[in-house]
Design an enzyme around this catalytic site. Sequence first.
Site, PDB file in Angstrom:
ATOM      1  N   LYS B  41      15.339  42.508  65.073  1.00 10.22           N
ATOM      2  CA  LYS B  41      14.069  43.034  64.583  1.00 10.22           C
ATOM      3  C   LYS B  41      14.038  43.000  63.057  1.00 10.22           C
ATOM      4  O   LYS B  41      13.069  42.601  62.455  1.00 10.22           O
ATOM      5  CB  LYS B  41      13.888  44.469  65.085  1.00 10.22           C
ATOM      6  N   GLU B 123      24.171  45.699  85.672  1.00  3.00           N
ATOM      7  CA  GLU B 123      25.226  46.697  85.896  1.00  3.00           C
ATOM      8  C   GLU B 123      25.348  47.640  84.702  1.00  3.00           C
ATOM      9  O   GLU B 123      25.566  48.840  84.864  1.00  3.00           O
ATOM     10  CB  GLU B 123      26.538  45.982  86.169  1.00  3.00           C
ATOM     11  N   GLU B 184      21.444  58.660  73.509  1.00  6.82           N
ATOM     12  CA  GLU B 184      20.325  57.777  73.193  1.00  6.82           C
ATOM     13  C   GLU B 184      19.763  58.163  71.828  1.00  6.82           C
ATOM     14  O   GLU B 184      19.903  59.305  71.378  1.00  6.82           O
ATOM     15  CB  GLU B 184      19.222  57.940  74.251  1.00  6.82           C
ATOM     16  N   ASP B 195      16.917  59.801  81.317  1.00 11.07           N
ATOM     17  CA  ASP B 195      17.845  58.685  81.443  1.00 11.07           C
ATOM     18  C   ASP B 195      18.498  58.672  82.833  1.00 11.07           C
ATOM     19  O   ASP B 195      18.596  57.635  83.483  1.00 11.07           O
ATOM     20  CB  ASP B 195      18.929  58.795  80.363  1.00 11.07           C
ATOM     21  N   LYS B 199      18.042  55.771  85.855  1.00 11.09           N
ATOM     22  CA  LYS B 199      19.150  55.079  86.522  1.00 11.09           C
ATOM     23  C   LYS B 199      19.094  55.301  88.035  1.00 11.09           C
ATOM     24  O   LYS B 199      19.334  54.399  88.830  1.00 11.09           O
ATOM     25  CB  LYS B 199      20.484  55.582  85.981  1.00 11.09           C
ATOM     26  N   GLY B 297      28.707  54.629  75.570  1.00  9.91           N
ATOM     27  CA  GLY B 297      29.425  54.030  74.454  1.00  9.91           C
ATOM     28  C   GLY B 297      29.276  52.526  74.476  1.00  9.91           C
ATOM     29  O   GLY B 297      28.993  51.934  75.504  1.00  9.91           O
TER      30      GLY B 297
END
Lengths: 418, 418
Positions: B41, B123, B184, B195, B199, B297
């Site tokens: 970006k 994944e 995040e 989050d 998921k 991480g």
Amino acid sequence: MDAHKQLTIGLFGFGVVGEGLYKVLQQTPSLKATIKKVCIKDAAKKRNAPADLFTTDKNVLLNDEEINVIVEVIDDANAAFKIVSTALKNKKDVVSASKKMIAEHLTELLKLQKETGQSFLCEAAACASIPVIRNLEEYYDNDLLHSIKAIVNGSTNFILTKMFEEKLGFKEALLLAQQLGFAESNPKLDVEGYDAVNKWTFLLTHAYGIIESPENILFTGIQNINAGDANVAREKNYEIKLVAQAKKLNNGKVAAFVLPQFIKQDDHLAFVKNEYNGVVIESGFADKQFFYGKGAGSFPTASAVLSDIAALRYQYHYEYKKLYHHKPHQLDNDFYLRVYVSFDDLRHIPRENFEWIEEWHAGEQRKYLVGVLSFNQLKNNDWWRKHNNSLILLPDPVIENIEIKKLKKKSLELAGLI
Amino acid sequence: MDAHKQLTIGLFGFGVVGEGLYKVLQQTPSLKATIKKVCIKDAAKKRNAPADLFTTDKNVLLNDEEINVIVEVIDDANAAFKIVSTALKNKKDVVSASKKMIAEHLTELLKLQKETGQSFLCEAAACASIPVIRNLEEYYDNDLLHSIKAIVNGSTNFILTKMFEEKLGFKEALLLAQQLGFAESNPKLDVEGYDAVNKWTFLLTHAYGIIESPENILFTGIQNINAGDANVAREKNYEIKLVAQAKKLNNGKVAAFVLPQFIKQDDHLAFVKNEYNGVVIESGFADKQFFYGKGAGSFPTASAVLSDIAALRYQYHYEYKKLYHHKPHQLDNDFYLRVYVSFDDLRHIPRENFEWIEEWHAGEQRKYLVGVLSFNQLKNNDWWRKHNNSLILLPDPVIENIEIKKLKKKSLELAGLI
């Protein structure tokens, strides 16, 4: 989109695993798998299933063209290999739980799979309920798999747990394992490490593309571990586990062995108690991953068989990627191990074989040393088997060839010897 | 037998994950995957890679016919969806780590995969280093998967661990998580459960063939958990975790939610501390299996991306078996939950909504009750959100419809009310 195939199964063996499987398949018609015929050894034994399901003639199953899957959960490795090889040649897929058979006939089984194009699945033979073969085969690429260490024998782990936590004697703990159905019918297979090394043989194939016979992999069991060793472990805040291990070395080859090991309390494997199994995989910058589940007993074994059967509906087969699509790895003996050895009589310990000795206790109560040995020494020189010494690896036992000189110098300096 | 394909990658995003990936691919030529171009970006930012690797024009990557894989590790869900959908249409396989994007565009992504025949692997978007999607997709057949519960958000788990073990305050713990790179960029996404439910949305697809948008799945985060709740947990010998759960009910449908939960010390999930994730799968007579690894991480995320890239060399794609080859499951609201609710003012608790109340503390120091609520009540009636009450599930929280009458009678008898 209903792509899956109807499975008609010929089952060999109707012990706890076989019978459990039969019941579950009956209760789950959606799996589209039915057992057509069961081959048993003892026709006289009473069974909880209609009599016409059974036969003692293996050819009734192997020559039945309607049967497209052979499931084999018997205890006799030689008979199992005959059944499996004939089944594959007769264009049937095979699900097997016979670790000894697979380890001893690995090369032939690989050849048969290649020649016939049939599927041979054996998740139940490794860590029972833990899908370790599938994950090694499918998920961890050759270059990403740094190391794998595992507790693959539920029976010895059960015995060690009971010795440690309830201070049972070895024999008492073994008897309990047998009563609970966690031990092989011949306990020597578990206790002396044969079962673990058999499993490790084909896990090395799925992990690293290594084909090696079990007798070429250094192993021992827990037969010599005694209360004195357990005391030392407790003092050092360790547990003792029978650990199967493989580690990629800097030279690109692989170090592999199955030996008792001291395990730190914060090691994932310390979490694995009783009949459970656990697998710790270290892969390219993922840190450690840990898989845990029941590793012995009829139900966990049957569950793995069931998952393999379910996979056959989608024509799943192992691709043996590490073996056929990569440059397969080779085993190496050119490294060193940090070991603990307990002894009754110091004269039986060839101290000159050690690179150096780090710790030494020769009092009344406790006689042991901790030192560094070359793997070749350990493998080719079996003084440590002859006098029932316990040999137990220290945590992180592998020392690479390139490190040894520096470490030796440091150790001798610390001891004030140079 | 060298069946695998040469991968030429267009990478979107060069933050910690993207840069880590770039380095590892450079160091591992055997993976046969090279990054041809990276779209970023901010052109002005200094990067540790040759300048001609970068562009700010996404079409340079998306229209390059030599690039056959797009890897997308950016933070903006809308931009990510545009990139991914264009890439699939342009006949490129995709590896993505954007959970929000996947959850919000699940239906479209499924449709695009079907129409284009391209592979979309993600994944890294689920539990980072734990191969949970792959195992749900490949190993656990529909009929064998009884339940799955998981800690899928490393950031909230890190905060809860620090609050519990080091008695840090909530804000302090959050700051630490951010400093360590586990949270995040917008902490609300982690802390309030967005989050985790994102998921859970696509994990439900891989587990049970369920397609549901995140706003239809009941969830909350840990924003209301306070020191008082932690004290109650400690007294009861529990820990508090944010748990995503799904369980097959007797009626064949599935109960699913993401809520804070009291966890017993011997529960596998109690082993999961700090930024780690854990998944407990209960499958047809296998007892419980436990998968554990780093869930947040840059490196664990990059490792999952790497495994997906490795899988693309073998043309791997998700088959979505539970969705396309089975009768997909449906979510159900017709069950009950055992819940703990803490409160400041009893008047805000609609006691009449509870089926029954089992425990009650309304002293100076502590104000909470434990009772049973219908899931519909909880989902449609948000009194518990309005007054910042903590709502925490008890262990084994799900009570099935068919059990409720018997349990209610028993509970009222115990209380001496009937």
